[in-house]
Write an enzyme that holds these catalytic residues in place. Structure first.
Site, PDB file in Angstrom:
ATOM      1  N   ALA A   1       0.817  -1.206   0.000  1.00  0.00           N
ATOM      2  CA  ALA A   1       0.000   0.000   0.000  1.00  0.00           C
ATOM      3  C   ALA A   1       0.855   1.261   0.000  1.00  0.00           C
ATOM      4  O   ALA A   1       0.643   2.176  -0.804  1.00  0.00           O
ATOM      5  CB  ALA A   1      -0.930  -0.020   1.212  1.00  0.00           C
ATOM      6  N   VAL A   2       1.847   1.320   0.887  1.00  0.00           N
ATOM      7  CA  VAL A   2       2.678   2.521   0.991  1.00  0.00           C
ATOM      8  C   VAL A   2       3.539   2.689  -0.254  1.00  0.00           C
ATOM      9  O   VAL A   2       3.593   3.773  -0.852  1.00  0.00           O
ATOM     10  CB  VAL A   2       3.547   2.461   2.257  1.00  0.00           C
ATOM     11  CG1 VAL A   2       4.596   3.568   2.252  1.00  0.00           C
ATOM     12  CG2 VAL A   2       2.674   2.583   3.507  1.00  0.00           C
TER      13      VAL A   2
ATOM     14  N   LYS B   1       3.716   8.849  17.065  1.00  0.00           N
ATOM     15  CA  LYS B   1       3.010   7.959  16.135  1.00  0.00           C
ATOM     16  C   LYS B   1       2.926   6.545  16.698  1.00  0.00           C
ATOM     17  O   LYS B   1       1.898   5.867  16.552  1.00  0.00           O
ATOM     18  CB  LYS B   1       3.706   7.953  14.781  1.00  0.00           C
ATOM     19  CG  LYS B   1       2.984   7.100  13.754  1.00  0.00           C
ATOM     20  CD  LYS B   1       3.701   7.075  12.405  1.00  0.00           C
ATOM     21  CE  LYS B   1       2.938   6.191  11.418  1.00  0.00           C
ATOM     22  NZ  LYS B   1       3.631   6.069  10.121  1.00  0.00           N
TER      23      LYS B   1
END
Length: 301
Positions: A20-21, A183
């Site tokens: 995906a990235v 994060k």
């Protein structure tokens, strides 16, 4: 010299990993006018990005063999952290003293291991903020998000120029350590809880799950402070509030990996919290429990 529409020199870019990235960043750099190659283990015919505006076919070069490759200006390392060692042949072929490697991985220990695999290259850690799902080889659904945090300095300025016209926002950070642990506070909670329950973010509406998430976040914040991150109870509160802003239909990368029968990156998330906690003598029983459960998860039938 070949110039992009914005007047910057066109760059050669290799993206290692077409999940995906990797797929989203290959698409972004193609939009910016650069020459993009996708380095993959399993070939596919074309890269397709699905957004709320429809599908876009991206004419990037798909490469499965490192043997004939030459060094490039930029390498984007987009495999999961536990898969970094498997990229040795790609990095050896693609990197020299003029190459910059940007690490697009979760976690707080990104650069470990990459320097040894690309000793001549400049290595830049980063924090990716996109929500995307790999639905099939070469087919990516982009939900939301378009930003990349990197350490402030000359490399950040170069990345701003590289991504000009891409739709991706490069955000230089004076304190990437704090940003990375901020994060991780989120990821160490939502990733395991969605993956283990096999539910999307709607699971956070369960009061018992939300209490568990809060415990995971607070443990991670305590470890972050011990390693030098400047995070407070206010950051914990903001992280928990942010969870409630997710659409119920959104998932996490770990949930998507489990549903697809792929390996889970527990080592870079809860495993990292446990490792750093042990080094500083901090008890993190919830993160330890998540780590034990995630490493024991068997592939879905």
């Amino acid at each position: 010299m070949i110039l992009t529409d914005e007047g910057d020199a066109r760059q050669s870019v290799a993206v290692i990993g077409a999940g995906a990235v990797g797929g989203v960043f290959a698409w972004a750099l193609h939009k910016a006018g650069h020459d993009v190659s996708l380095c993959v283990r399993t070939p596919f015919e074309e890269l397709v990005i699905q957004t709320s505006d429809g599908e876009e076919r991206v004419p990037v070069r798909v490469v499965t063999d490192a043997e004939d490759l030459k060094p490039v200006d930029w390498v984007l390392l987009a495999v999961k952290a536990f898969d970094t060692a498997s990229t040795a042949r790609w990095l050896a072929a693609l990197c020299d003293q003029d190459t910059t490697v940007v690490i697009l991985q979760n976690g707080v220990d990104q650069a470990e291991g990459v320097h040894a695999l690309a000793p001549e290259a400049t290595v830049v850690p980063s924090l990716v903020y996109i929500q995307a799902e790999r639905q099939a080889p070469g087919h990516i659904r982009l939900g939301y998000g378009n930003s990349l945090d990197v350490p402030a300095g000359p490399e950040a300025e170069r990345l701003v120029r590289l991504f000009r016209g891409s739709g991706m926002e490069i955000r230089p950070q004076q304190d990437l350590v704090t940003a990375a642990w901020r994060k991780l506070m989120l990821n160490a909670a939502v990733n395991p809880l969605t993956a283990l329950t096999l539910r999307r973010m709607e699971v956070m509406g369960d009061p018992m799950i939300l209490d568990l998430a809060a415990g995971l976040v607070r443990e991670t914040q305590a470890v972050a402070v011990a390693v030098g991150a400047r995070l407070t109870e206010a950051d914990v509160a903001r992280t928990l509030a942010f969870m409630s802003e997710f659409s119920e239909g959104n998932g996490t990368s770990m949930l998507y990996d489990r549903l697809a029968g792929r390996a889970l990156e527990w080592e870079a998330l809860n495993g990292a919290v446990v490792r750093h906690a042990e080094a500083h003598g901090i008890d993190v029983p919830l993160n330890r429990a998540m780590t034990a459960l995630l490493q024991a998860v068997a592939p879905l039938a």
